[in-house]
Every structure is written in structure tokens, then in C-alpha cells.
Design a protein around this motif. Structure first.
Motif, PDB file in Angstrom:
ATOM      1  N   TRP A  51      -3.457   1.522   0.870  1.00 12.82           N
ATOM      2  CA  TRP A  51      -1.942   0.692  -1.159  1.00 12.82           C
ATOM      3  C   TRP A  51      -3.701   0.925  -1.755  1.00 12.82           C
ATOM      4  N   HIS A  53      -4.367   1.174  -4.481  1.00 12.95           N
ATOM      5  CA  HIS A  53      -4.286   1.085  -5.824  1.00 12.95           C
ATOM      6  C   HIS A  53      -3.122  -0.343  -6.040  1.00 12.95           C
ATOM      7  N   LYS A 123       1.439   8.847   3.065  1.00 15.59           N
ATOM      8  CA  LYS A 123      -0.015   9.299   2.283  1.00 15.59           C
ATOM      9  C   LYS A 123       0.395   9.015   0.678  1.00 15.59           C
ATOM     10  N   ARG A 124       1.930   9.360   0.359  1.00 20.53           N
ATOM     11  CA  ARG A 124       1.270   9.947  -0.825  1.00 20.53           C
ATOM     12  C   ARG A 124       2.787   8.840  -2.110  1.00 20.53           C
ATOM     13  N   ASN A 127      -0.656   5.955  -1.647  1.00 18.58           N
ATOM     14  CA  ASN A 127      -1.273   6.401  -3.123  1.00 18.58           C
ATOM     15  C   ASN A 127      -0.775   6.180  -4.315  1.00 18.58           C
ATOM     16  N   GLU A 128       0.092   5.645  -4.708  1.00 18.05           N
ATOM     17  CA  GLU A 128       1.127   5.938  -5.810  1.00 18.05           C
ATOM     18  C   GLU A 128       1.591   5.165  -6.181  1.00 18.05           C
TER      19      GLU A 128
END
Length: 302
Positions: A51, A53, A123-124, A127-128
Motif C-alpha cells: 500500500w 500511498h 495492484k491497481r 496503489n489507489e
């Protein structure tokens, strides 16, 4: 909210058949204390490669806030996360320690099990989390973003066919939407300690002659979720519409008859308790689904 039709131990408190259904029970206070003690024992988390972010310090602050103030959990403005928010009432009000342990495991490992489901967000989505902005309090709740995105990534219904793979901004689209069957399936898989009973559909409203009596009885058994036409509910004047579609999920906290013959409904929505006074006819118009949960009892007990 727009729809057309949302590796850790067993939930110990869920196994208690005498657990009160309200959110002020001694059992909840005890579990809140256990949740805080667990989070304090974690002390310090390093940044997670899964994670990138999510700020670990803010993440832990979020979890402490959720444990102490379960009714202030918030799905954010103009998102399609309300179904996931509604079902979060169960872990936060019955076993916040379990929820805290799950979230820490998810943060560290990038995947974790909840109920009978193993959640491994893509993963998308990973990453968000931590980047969603302009959604009010959700902006500073990376833990909430992780939870909502993980659930939306794993559970799919027929509405999600139109948008199956996450792209930036999909918290506002069909990707995050939840039809009634999907909502009930999530409850059953995430919370196997509950019996889940549902009545209604995405298009056809259930036929109930006395909503006050029906919902009052269901609330005596345990938590009750309503699938509503939200656009009608929040109109300044409750007038009859030519058509309507279900748009929102809320947790019913109380329902009683007012002195003027109307019905008062108290429900959990957008991180707060809300009260609306409506006519019996209007209540019948806006309800498309009712889901009630009842703690399973151990047949071998006693």
C-alpha cells in the motif's frame, strides 16, 4: 449514491448469543478496549510495500478512531461505497478488535481473511488507497479507503459487468456499485456468525402492509439494513414520485410512531445518525429491500 438496482482469528464476540444489538452494549465497550489495547501493542508500523500511498501513522490513527467512534465511519461524498459502509456497522459495533486485527494484517501482508473470504486486492486498488481526494473525511482516512476498495475489488454483481476493472475515479462508477443480491451475499460470506434474511429486489418492492410493525419486529432480532430510494428520501418535501429506483443502503437504528400519525425512522448514514419523519405511504414507496441479521446460537450450548 447511484445504483440501478457494494488470516485472523474467529470473531470471538460474534459467538455470544446474548450480545445486545444496540451500539451501547457492555460487550461493545469491552471489545473497543481490546481493540485499542491491540493497536497500542502494534506500536509502530513501517510503510507497506503493498500500500505505497497509505501513511502508516495516519492508518493507525484511523483504526483507533473507528474503534472508539464506530458511528462516525464515513464512506465519503459522492461515492458508490454506501453498501460497504452499511455492512461495516457489524464489525465496528460487534467486534472492533477483529476489524482492527484484519486491517493491520491487510496492511502488512497485502491480503487477509475476513469471515469465510480471503481478500487479496489487486495492484491497481492497492496503489489507489490513500490517494482518493475531494470526498470529505474520507480524504484523510486511508484505512477507510483500503477497506472500501478491497471489498469493491473482490465482490462483484451484475452491475459490475459494465465496469469490472478498477480505474482511477471508479469509486464514483458502476465498478463500486452494489445490487441487492450482492449486498446480501457479502453479509453471508463476511459474517458467517449471523443468519442473514432478505426480502426485496432491485426493481420490485416487497409487499408489506405494516412497515412499522414489520421493521420493529425485525429490529428485535438484530441489525436491520434498508435498501432505499435515496433521492426521494432526501427531497425537502416527501411527495409521491412517478417512478423510483433503489439507490442507497442504510442501517435502521430505530422506528416508532409519531404523535401526528407519521413514522419516525432513525438510521445510520454518511457517518451519523439521521432522523426522518415520513408517512406510512411514503415509507412503503422508498423501501425496496430489507435485510435483517440474527446472531446464530450454538446448538450444543448448555
Amino acid at each position: 449514491m447511484f445504483f440501478f438496482g457494494l488470516c485472523v482469528s474467529r470473531l470471538s464476540l460474534y459467538a455470544q448469543s446474548d450480545l445486545p444489538v444496540n451500539n451501547f452494549s457492555p460487550a461493545l465497550v469491552y471489545s473497543q478496549d481490546k481493540a485499542i489495547r491491540f493497536l497500542d501493542s502494534v506500536q509502530r508500523l513501517d510503510s507497506s510495500v503493498h500500500w505505497p500511498h497509505v501513511d502508516p501513522v495516519l492508518f493507525m490513527e484511523n483504526l483507533r478512531f473507528f474503534a472508539k467512534s464506530p458511528l462516525k465511519f464515513y464512506e465519503g461524498k459522492v461515492t458508490n461505497f454506501c453498501a460497504y459502509m452499511a455492512l461495516t456497522y457489524l464489525p465496528l459495533n460487534y467486534d472492533p478488535e477483529y476489524f482492527s486485527r484484519f486491517m493491520v494484517s491487510l496492511f502488512i501482508n497485502g491480503q487477509a481473511s475476513f469471515g469465510t473470504v480471503h481478500l487479496k486486492p489487486g495492484k491497481r486498488v492497492r496503489n489507489e488507497a490513500g490517494l482518493i481526494k475531494y470526498k470529505g473525511a474520507l480524504d484523510i482516512s486511508p484505512a477507510g479507503q483500503m477497506w472500501f476498495l478491497t471489498l469493491a475489488d473482490h465482490f462483484k454483481g451484475y452491475l459490475n459487468i459494465f465496469n469490472h476493472r478498477f480505474d482511477k475515479g471508479d469509486e464514483n462508477t458502476f465498478w463500486a456499485s452494489t445490487n441487492f443480491a450482492k449486498f446480501n451475499r457479502m453479509l453471508k460470506k463476511l459474517f458467517p456468525q449471523f443468519e442473514v434474511h432478505a426480502r426485496g429486489a432491485d426493481i420490485i418492492k416487497p409487499s408489506v402492509n405494516d412497515w412499522l410493525g414489520y421493521l420493529s419486529k425485525k429490529m428485535q432480532e438484530g441489525p436491520v439494513f434498508l435498501y432505499l430510494n435515496n433521492r426521494l428520501l432526501y427531497k425537502k418535501t416527501h411527495v409521491k414520485a412517478r417512478f423510483g429506483i433503489p439507490t442507497h443502503y442504510v442501517v435502521l437504528l430505530d422506528i416508532y410512531k409519531a404523535d401526528n400519525g407519521k413514522i419516525n425512522i432513525v438510521y445510520w448514514d454518511y457517518g451519523r445518525k439521521s432522523l426522518q419523519q415520513v408517512t406510512p405511504e411514503f415509507l412503503d414507496e422508498i423501501i425496496y429491500g430489507v435485510t435483517n441479521c440474527k446472531l446464530k446460537t450454538d446448538k450444543h450450548e448448555g
